[in-house]
Design a protein around this motif. Sequence first.
Motif, mmCIF file in Angstrom:
data_model
loop_
_atom_site.group_PDB
_atom_site.id
_atom_site.type_symbol
_atom_site.label_atom_id
_atom_site.label_comp_id
_atom_site.label_asym_id
_atom_site.label_seq_id
_atom_site.Cartn_x
_atom_site.Cartn_y
_atom_site.Cartn_z
ATOM 1 N N LYS A 203 0.839 -1.202 0.000
ATOM 2 C CA LYS A 203 0.000 0.000 0.000
ATOM 3 C C LYS A 203 0.870 1.247 0.000
ATOM 4 N N SER A 204 1.962 1.206 0.784
ATOM 5 C CA SER A 204 2.870 2.356 0.830
ATOM 6 C C SER A 204 3.602 2.533 -0.492
ATOM 7 N N ARG A 205 4.001 1.414 -1.112
ATOM 8 C CA ARG A 205 4.621 1.519 -2.438
ATOM 9 C C ARG A 205 3.660 2.164 -3.433
ATOM 10 N N ALA A 206 2.405 1.760 -3.381
ATOM 11 C CA ALA A 206 1.423 2.319 -4.304
ATOM 12 C C ALA A 206 1.277 3.819 -4.114
ATOM 13 N N TYR A 207 1.429 4.283 -2.892
ATOM 14 C CA TYR A 207 1.353 5.720 -2.619
ATOM 15 C C TYR A 207 2.633 6.420 -3.063
ATOM 16 N N VAL A 208 3.778 5.866 -2.688
ATOM 17 C CA VAL A 208 5.066 6.517 -2.964
ATOM 18 C C VAL A 208 5.346 6.603 -4.455
ATOM 19 N N TYR A 209 5.008 5.551 -5.215
ATOM 20 C CA TYR A 209 5.342 5.513 -6.644
ATOM 21 C C TYR A 209 4.198 5.988 -7.530
ATOM 22 N N ASP A 210 3.160 6.564 -6.933
ATOM 23 C CA ASP A 210 2.062 7.160 -7.697
ATOM 24 C C ASP A 210 2.492 8.560 -8.132
ATOM 25 N N LEU A 211 2.721 8.741 -9.423
ATOM 26 C CA LEU A 211 3.260 10.005 -9.925
ATOM 27 C C LEU A 211 2.301 11.176 -9.722
ATOM 28 N N ARG A 212 1.040 10.907 -9.424
ATOM 29 C CA ARG A 212 0.093 11.998 -9.189
ATOM 30 C C ARG A 212 0.377 12.740 -7.885
ATOM 31 N N ASP A 429 6.707 12.481 -16.534
ATOM 32 C CA ASP A 429 6.972 11.045 -16.377
ATOM 33 C C ASP A 429 8.293 10.749 -15.692
ATOM 34 N N ASP A 430 8.877 11.739 -15.017
ATOM 35 C CA ASP A 430 10.164 11.514 -14.350
ATOM 36 C C ASP A 430 10.014 10.521 -13.198
ATOM 37 N N PRO A 431 11.054 9.731 -12.946
ATOM 38 C CA PRO A 431 10.986 8.768 -11.837
ATOM 39 C C PRO A 431 11.064 9.456 -10.482
ATOM 40 N N PHE A 432 10.485 8.800 -9.489
ATOM 41 C CA PHE A 432 10.537 9.236 -8.100
ATOM 42 C C PHE A 432 10.844 8.022 -7.233
ATOM 43 N N GLY A 433 11.389 8.289 -6.040
ATOM 44 C CA GLY A 433 11.621 7.206 -5.097
ATOM 45 C C GLY A 433 11.944 7.765 -3.722
#
Length: 452
Positions: A203-212, A429-433
Amino acid sequence: MILHYQCTSSNPPQPPVIFRVPVELNQHILSFCHPWDAASFSKCCRASYALVYNPTDQHLWRQLFLANFDPPHIIDDARRNVGLTSRTTPLDWKSNLTTRMKAELTLFRGPASLVDRRGALEVIVAIIEDSSLAMLSNTTGPHRNLEWLRRVFQQSLILHNLFSVSDDHDVQLSAKLRAYCALLIDKKIDNKTFSKMLGKRDKSRAYVYDLRHYNAENLWGPFLPDGLVNWIHIEHLVNVVSSNIRELPGIWCLTRPPTCLDTRRPFSTVTSSMKSNDWAGVEGTWRRYVCSMDYRDLYAFNFTDLADGPRHPRFFKDPRFREATRLLEMKLHIIPAQQMRFHRSVDLRTNKSSTHAPLCFTGVSKGVNGNEATLEGLVTMGKDGTARWRFIIIYADHPQWSGNGVQIGGIGNAMGVVGIWTTIHHDQDDPFGPFWLWKVEDNSPTHLMDYI
């Protein structure tokens, strides 16, 4: 205990022996008791209640407070030393201790109301942040705040409830406390809570990697539109990084930031040897965990219908999914604002406080392959009293990556800085992490690595 008055037909009622001695002696005896025992004594009779709750001064309450918590003057001095506001009026010992005891009762027995629950969470957060300041005082003796926190975390249901119960109220406050406490969860001590926390990683991954969740309105970081810290975002960042650390092989699973209960604190960001203007303890050696998805996975997660997508947590259940975790080293030192090359001048005016003027820094960052990059950044104080960190990573004199995070646990807390890395361009579309940055001793072993 029941106190009986002695009475005969020929003699008037006589008070119990305990009330025939000076009040000061009774208060001295009660000062060796736990506050709960003093409260129990007060229920014996009117005289005992008056002795405890209606004394002529606050001597008893002061002694009871100091027997269980750090001296407030130490914390006040530390707050002034790092430029924070401190008390200007005498402390109400009775009010402060009863507030903490009410919170303790709530934590061990369960809240009677939402107001009680919020009050208990606020007390824990405040004591965690005060504990960091007490560590900066370099005083000897026991750290009673940490002793109280350790007992509460180990013996009450606070951690289980924080990580197990859905929270529809005070979401920012609860998320803040979970971020502070994530590293306290130990599989050997509480496997059930540990499993629940790991279960939340997807669930946290889905939040962190959601580009919105990244745009100019929140400065491409874990912030709310009004400029305050988004502790829900911080909690998800902490969940991802801390869960990934726990799965690292060998010594790396032990190479991690200190917890909020770490009594050693040799790597606290603020030290006695820091420069007088370095209120955030920037100068020194730091470790930084950086986590990332393969860009193809990041694109598929955000823009395709794979695994009930786009952006569904089930995407991370695929056994083929991999998330890279890297441990890097950073060495930083303070520089004058005039030497900043890549930050706008407006960034350096974000805080006009004389005690928390923006701190400009430069340094080097290197990974396991030995390749070094230069970096440049600044630390500012937010209006909510939380330090913000921003920096860019520079290769061959060209800025490439940026980082944007916040200090967790308050100024000087050894837990460090949690935030988001991305490119400097902030294209759609830049990556985030996520990243987690914490300070270490200059001679610490270099356990850098890439784990995929």
